[in-house]
Design an enzyme around this catalytic site. Structure first.
Site, PDB file in Angstrom:
ATOM      1  N   LEU A   5       0.807  -1.218   0.000  1.00 14.54           N
ATOM      2  CA  LEU A   5       0.000   0.000   0.000  1.00 14.54           C
ATOM      3  C   LEU A   5       0.839   1.268   0.000  1.00 14.54           C
ATOM      4  CD1 LEU A   5      -2.693  -1.049   2.648  1.00 14.54           C
ATOM      5  CD2 LEU A   5      -2.853  -1.181   0.153  1.00 14.54           C
ATOM      6  N   GLY A   6       2.051   1.160   0.492  1.00 14.09           N
ATOM      7  CA  GLY A   6       2.888   2.351   0.560  1.00 14.09           C
ATOM      8  C   GLY A   6       4.215   2.041   1.213  1.00 14.09           C
TER       9      GLY A   6
ATOM     10  N   GLY B 106       7.609   4.199   3.352  1.00 12.77           N
ATOM     11  CA  GLY B 106       8.211   5.412   3.888  1.00 12.77           C
ATOM     12  C   GLY B 106       9.621   5.144   4.358  1.00 12.77           C
ATOM     13  N   GLY B 107      10.179   6.102   5.066  1.00 16.61           N
ATOM     14  CA  GLY B 107      11.545   5.972   5.528  1.00 16.61           C
ATOM     15  C   GLY B 107      11.738   4.876   6.550  1.00 16.61           C
ATOM     16  N   GLU B 108      10.668   4.545   7.297  1.00 21.57           N
ATOM     17  CA  GLU B 108      10.790   3.557   8.352  1.00 21.57           C
ATOM     18  C   GLU B 108      10.362   2.164   7.949  1.00 21.57           C
ATOM     19  OE1 GLU B 108       8.619   5.002  11.737  1.00 21.57           O
ATOM     20  OE2 GLU B 108      10.456   5.805  12.611  1.00 21.57           O
ATOM     21  N   GLY B 109       9.431   2.050   7.005  1.00 25.04           N
ATOM     22  CA  GLY B 109       8.936   0.726   6.693  1.00 25.04           C
ATOM     23  C   GLY B 109       7.998   0.699   5.507  1.00 25.04           C
TER      24      GLY B 109
ATOM     25  N   LYS C  84       2.396  -2.849   8.986  1.00 27.64           N
ATOM     26  CA  LYS C  84       3.613  -2.078   8.768  1.00 27.64           C
ATOM     27  C   LYS C  84       4.800  -2.930   9.178  1.00 27.64           C
ATOM     28  CE  LYS C  84       6.064   2.233   9.811  1.00 27.64           C
ATOM     29  NZ  LYS C  84       5.969   3.595  10.367  1.00 27.64           N
TER      30      LYS C  84
ATOM     31  N   ASP D 173       4.110  15.574  15.410  1.00 29.14           N
ATOM     32  CA  ASP D 173       4.467  15.942  14.035  1.00 29.14           C
ATOM     33  C   ASP D 173       3.214  16.036  13.176  1.00 29.14           C
ATOM     34  OD1 ASP D 173       5.958  16.450  11.723  1.00 29.14           O
ATOM     35  OD2 ASP D 173       6.176  14.315  11.256  1.00 29.14           O
TER      36      ASP D 173
END
Length: 258
Positions: free
Chosen positions: A16-17, A19-22, A33, A135
Protein backbone atom coordinates in the site's frame (compact mmCIF):
# COMPACT_ATOMS: atom_id res chain seq x y z
CA UNK A 1 7.09 -16.62 7.90
CA UNK A 2 5.35 -13.74 9.58
CA UNK A 3 3.11 -14.34 12.58
CA UNK A 4 1.10 -12.15 14.91
CA UNK A 5 1.55 -11.96 18.68
CA UNK A 6 -0.55 -15.13 19.07
CA UNK A 7 1.57 -17.12 16.62
CA UNK A 8 -1.01 -17.11 13.82
CA UNK A 9 0.59 -16.94 10.34
CA UNK A 10 -0.02 -13.83 8.23
CA UNK A 11 -0.54 -13.69 4.47
CA UNK A 12 0.15 -10.20 3.25
CA UNK A 13 -1.74 -8.59 0.40
CA UNK A 14 -0.74 -5.77 -1.92
CA UNK A 15 1.84 -3.18 -0.99
CA UNK A 16 0.00 0.00 0.00
CA UNK A 17 2.89 2.35 0.56
CA UNK A 18 6.44 2.84 1.74
CA UNK A 19 8.21 5.41 3.89
CA UNK A 20 11.55 5.97 5.53
CA UNK A 21 10.79 3.56 8.35
CA UNK A 22 8.94 0.73 6.69
CA UNK A 23 6.52 -0.73 4.15
CA UNK A 24 2.73 -0.98 4.48
CA UNK A 25 0.88 -4.04 3.18
CA UNK A 26 -2.80 -4.92 3.02
CA UNK A 27 -4.11 -7.61 5.37
CA UNK A 28 -7.82 -8.01 4.67
CA UNK A 29 -9.58 -5.01 6.22
CA UNK A 30 -6.41 -4.21 8.17
CA UNK A 31 -2.89 -3.24 7.20
CA UNK A 32 0.58 -4.30 8.33
CA UNK A 33 3.61 -2.08 8.77
CA UNK A 34 6.96 -3.89 8.51
CA UNK A 35 10.01 -1.93 9.62
CA UNK A 36 13.09 -1.73 7.42
CA UNK A 37 15.39 -2.15 10.43
CA UNK A 38 15.08 -3.79 13.87
CA UNK A 39 13.62 -1.55 16.56
CA UNK A 40 15.74 -0.54 19.52
CA UNK A 41 14.60 -1.48 23.02
CA UNK A 42 12.89 1.87 23.69
CA UNK A 43 10.87 1.78 20.47
CA UNK A 44 9.87 -1.82 21.12
CA UNK A 45 8.64 -0.79 24.56
CA UNK A 46 6.71 2.10 23.03
CA UNK A 47 5.07 -0.16 20.44
CA UNK A 48 3.98 -2.65 23.10
CA UNK A 49 2.53 0.20 25.17
CA UNK A 50 0.53 1.43 22.16
CA UNK A 51 -0.85 -2.06 21.54
CA UNK A 52 -1.85 -2.44 25.19
CA UNK A 53 -3.44 1.02 25.41
CA UNK A 54 -5.44 0.79 22.20
CA UNK A 55 -9.23 1.00 22.33
CA UNK A 56 -12.22 1.37 20.02
CA UNK A 57 -12.10 5.19 20.16
CA UNK A 58 -8.48 5.32 19.00
CA UNK A 59 -8.92 2.68 16.31
CA UNK A 60 -11.94 4.54 14.92
CA UNK A 61 -9.90 7.63 14.06
CA UNK A 62 -6.34 6.33 13.69
CA UNK A 63 -4.24 3.48 12.33
CA UNK A 64 -3.54 2.45 15.92
CA UNK A 65 -1.42 -0.69 16.49
CA UNK A 66 -3.66 -3.61 17.44
CA UNK A 67 -1.03 -6.35 17.70
CA UNK A 68 2.63 -6.87 16.95
CA UNK A 69 4.09 -8.82 14.03
CA UNK A 70 7.04 -11.19 14.37
CA UNK A 71 9.36 -13.17 12.14
CA UNK A 72 8.96 -16.90 12.71
CA UNK A 73 7.88 -17.01 16.36
CA UNK A 74 5.79 -14.70 18.55
CA UNK A 75 8.54 -14.58 21.18
CA UNK A 76 10.99 -13.00 18.70
CA UNK A 77 11.37 -9.18 18.68
CA UNK A 78 8.51 -7.39 16.91
CA UNK A 79 9.33 -6.42 13.34
CA UNK A 80 6.07 -4.56 12.70
CA UNK A 81 2.44 -4.26 13.69
CA UNK A 82 -1.14 -4.70 12.48
CA UNK A 83 -3.46 -1.68 12.37
CA UNK A 84 -6.84 -0.66 10.94
CA UNK A 85 -6.59 0.06 7.24
CA UNK A 86 -7.17 3.71 6.36
CA UNK A 87 -9.61 4.49 3.56
CA UNK A 88 -9.51 7.38 1.10
CA UNK A 89 -6.86 9.80 -0.08
CA UNK A 90 -4.39 12.14 1.58
CA UNK A 91 -5.81 15.39 2.90
CA UNK A 92 -3.78 17.66 0.61
CA UNK A 93 -5.29 16.00 -2.49
CA UNK A 94 -8.72 17.08 -1.20
CA UNK A 95 -7.87 20.66 -0.27
CA UNK A 96 -5.62 21.48 -3.24
CA UNK A 97 -8.02 22.95 -5.84
CA UNK A 98 -6.28 21.43 -8.88
CA UNK A 99 -5.98 17.97 -7.31
CA UNK A 100 -9.56 18.07 -6.04
CA UNK A 101 -10.86 18.99 -9.50
CA UNK A 102 -8.96 16.07 -11.02
CA UNK A 103 -9.55 13.33 -8.44
CA UNK A 104 -12.65 14.40 -6.50
CA UNK A 105 -14.64 16.72 -8.81
CA UNK A 106 -17.88 16.04 -6.92
CA UNK A 107 -16.53 17.50 -3.66
CA UNK A 108 -17.46 21.04 -2.69
CA UNK A 109 -16.43 23.45 0.04
CA UNK A 110 -19.12 22.11 2.36
CA UNK A 111 -17.39 18.72 2.22
CA UNK A 112 -14.12 20.36 3.31
CA UNK A 113 -15.89 22.01 6.26
CA UNK A 114 -16.96 18.54 7.41
CA UNK A 115 -13.41 17.25 6.93
CA UNK A 116 -12.06 20.12 9.04
CA UNK A 117 -14.59 19.37 11.77
CA UNK A 118 -13.73 15.66 11.74
CA UNK A 119 -10.01 16.41 11.82
CA UNK A 120 -10.40 18.62 14.89
CA UNK A 121 -12.54 15.94 16.55
CA UNK A 122 -9.96 13.24 15.82
CA UNK A 123 -7.18 15.28 17.42
CA UNK A 124 -9.45 15.89 20.42
CA UNK A 125 -9.88 12.12 20.86
CA UNK A 126 -6.11 11.63 20.98
CA UNK A 127 -5.67 14.46 23.49
CA UNK A 128 -8.43 12.99 25.66
CA UNK A 129 -6.30 9.89 26.07
CA UNK A 130 -3.10 11.84 26.79
CA UNK A 131 -1.63 11.30 23.33
CA UNK A 132 0.20 14.09 21.50
CA UNK A 133 0.75 13.81 17.75
CA UNK A 134 3.90 15.93 17.79
CA UNK A 135 4.47 15.94 14.04
CA UNK A 136 1.17 17.20 12.67
CA UNK A 137 1.23 17.57 8.89
CA UNK A 138 -0.99 16.88 5.88
CA UNK A 139 0.62 13.48 5.18
CA UNK A 140 -0.78 12.10 8.46
CA UNK A 141 -4.40 12.61 7.42
CA UNK A 142 -6.42 10.31 5.17
CA UNK A 143 -9.90 11.39 4.09
CA UNK A 144 -12.69 9.05 3.02
CA UNK A 145 -14.39 10.69 0.06
CA UNK A 146 -17.60 8.79 0.78
CA UNK A 147 -18.34 10.33 4.17
CA UNK A 148 -15.61 12.93 5.02
CA UNK A 149 -14.31 10.59 7.75
CA UNK A 150 -10.74 11.34 8.83
CA UNK A 151 -8.21 8.63 9.64
CA UNK A 152 -4.78 9.49 11.08
CA UNK A 153 -1.78 7.40 10.04
CA UNK A 154 1.88 7.00 11.07
CA UNK A 155 0.66 6.68 14.65
CA UNK A 156 3.84 4.97 15.85
CA UNK A 157 5.51 8.40 15.66
CA UNK A 158 3.00 9.92 18.13
CA UNK A 159 4.07 10.87 21.66
CA UNK A 160 2.66 8.46 24.25
CA UNK A 161 3.29 7.96 27.92
CA UNK A 162 2.75 5.54 30.77
CA UNK A 163 3.11 6.00 34.51
CA UNK A 164 6.91 5.81 34.30
CA UNK A 165 8.01 7.72 31.23
CA UNK A 166 7.20 9.65 28.07
CA UNK A 167 7.98 8.17 24.67
CA UNK A 168 8.55 11.30 22.55
CA UNK A 169 7.76 12.00 18.94
CA UNK A 170 11.15 11.97 17.22
CA UNK A 171 10.19 13.84 14.04
CA UNK A 172 8.73 17.21 13.09
CA UNK A 173 7.58 19.17 10.04
CA UNK A 174 9.06 22.71 10.00
CA UNK A 175 6.04 24.36 8.36
CA UNK A 176 3.77 23.12 11.19
CA UNK A 177 6.10 23.79 14.11
CA UNK A 178 4.96 26.47 16.60
CA UNK A 179 7.19 29.53 17.04
CA UNK A 180 8.53 28.55 20.45
CA UNK A 181 9.95 25.32 18.98
CA UNK A 182 11.37 26.64 15.70
CA UNK A 183 15.10 25.99 15.51
CA UNK A 184 15.18 23.61 18.47
CA UNK A 185 16.32 20.00 18.43
CA UNK A 186 13.01 18.16 18.70
CA UNK A 187 14.03 14.49 18.46
CA UNK A 188 13.71 14.05 22.22
CA UNK A 189 11.65 17.08 23.22
CA UNK A 190 8.37 16.62 25.07
CA UNK A 191 5.52 18.12 23.03
CA UNK A 192 2.23 19.39 24.41
CA UNK A 193 -1.35 19.57 23.20
CA UNK A 194 -0.79 23.30 22.65
CA UNK A 195 1.98 22.46 20.19
CA UNK A 196 -0.47 20.15 18.40
CA UNK A 197 -3.04 22.96 18.37
CA UNK A 198 -0.73 25.18 16.33
CA UNK A 199 -0.19 22.49 13.69
CA UNK A 200 -3.91 21.71 13.68
CA UNK A 201 -4.73 25.39 13.12
CA UNK A 202 -2.39 25.46 10.11
CA UNK A 203 -4.05 22.35 8.68
CA UNK A 204 -7.54 23.75 9.21
CA UNK A 205 -6.51 27.00 7.52
CA UNK A 206 -5.16 25.11 4.51
CA UNK A 207 -8.20 22.83 4.35
CA UNK A 208 -10.71 25.69 4.34
CA UNK A 209 -8.76 28.25 2.31
CA UNK A 210 -7.56 26.60 -0.86
CA UNK A 211 -4.39 24.98 0.45
CA UNK A 212 -2.69 28.26 1.35
CA UNK A 213 -0.49 28.30 4.45
CA UNK A 214 -1.33 31.08 6.93
CA UNK A 215 2.31 32.23 6.80
CA UNK A 216 2.53 32.22 3.00
CA UNK A 217 2.68 36.03 2.92
CA UNK A 218 5.14 38.09 0.88
CA UNK A 219 8.09 39.82 2.57
CA UNK A 220 10.58 42.34 1.08
CA UNK A 221 13.39 39.82 1.54
CA UNK A 222 12.81 36.10 0.96
CA UNK A 223 12.03 34.21 4.17
CA UNK A 224 11.16 30.60 4.83
CA UNK A 225 7.83 29.72 6.39
CA UNK A 226 9.51 28.63 9.67
CA UNK A 227 11.29 32.00 9.83
CA UNK A 228 8.01 33.82 9.37
CA UNK A 229 6.35 31.60 11.99
CA UNK A 230 9.11 32.36 14.48
CA UNK A 231 8.70 36.11 13.90
CA UNK A 232 4.90 36.01 13.99
CA UNK A 233 4.55 37.23 10.41
CA UNK A 234 1.04 35.96 9.78
CA UNK A 235 0.17 36.81 6.19
CA UNK A 236 -3.33 38.18 6.83
CA UNK A 237 -2.79 40.15 10.01
CA UNK A 238 -2.10 43.56 8.48
CA UNK A 239 1.40 43.55 9.99
CA UNK A 240 4.23 45.71 8.65
CA UNK A 241 6.78 43.81 6.60
CA UNK A 242 4.41 41.22 5.18
CA UNK A 243 1.42 41.14 2.84
CA UNK A 244 -0.93 38.35 1.80
CA UNK A 245 0.07 36.24 -1.21
CA UNK A 246 -1.38 37.66 -4.44
CA UNK A 247 -3.66 34.67 -5.06
CA UNK A 248 -4.23 33.78 -1.43
CA UNK A 249 -7.75 33.27 -0.09
CA UNK A 250 -8.38 35.68 2.82
CA UNK A 251 -9.93 34.14 5.93
CA UNK A 252 -12.43 37.01 6.03
CA UNK A 253 -14.50 35.05 3.50
CA UNK A 254 -15.34 32.52 6.22
CA UNK A 255 -18.64 32.77 8.12
CA UNK A 256 -18.01 34.57 11.43
CA UNK A 257 -18.75 31.53 13.60
CA UNK A 258 -16.32 29.38 11.66
Amino acid sequence: MLVNAHGLPLTLGDKLGEGGEGIIYALGNDAVKLYHHPLDALRLEKLLLMVQSGNADLRSIAAWPSTTVHQGRPDSPACGFIMPRAQGGLLHVHYNPKDRKQFYPEENWGFLVKVAQNLAAAVAVLHHYGIVIGDINESLVMVDEQNSHVHLVDTDSFQVRDARQIFPCRVFSPDYTPPELVGQSLSSSVRTTDHDAFGLAVLLFKTLLGGWHPFDGKTPNPMTIPEKIQQGLYGYGGLPGISPPRLGVPPTILPPDL
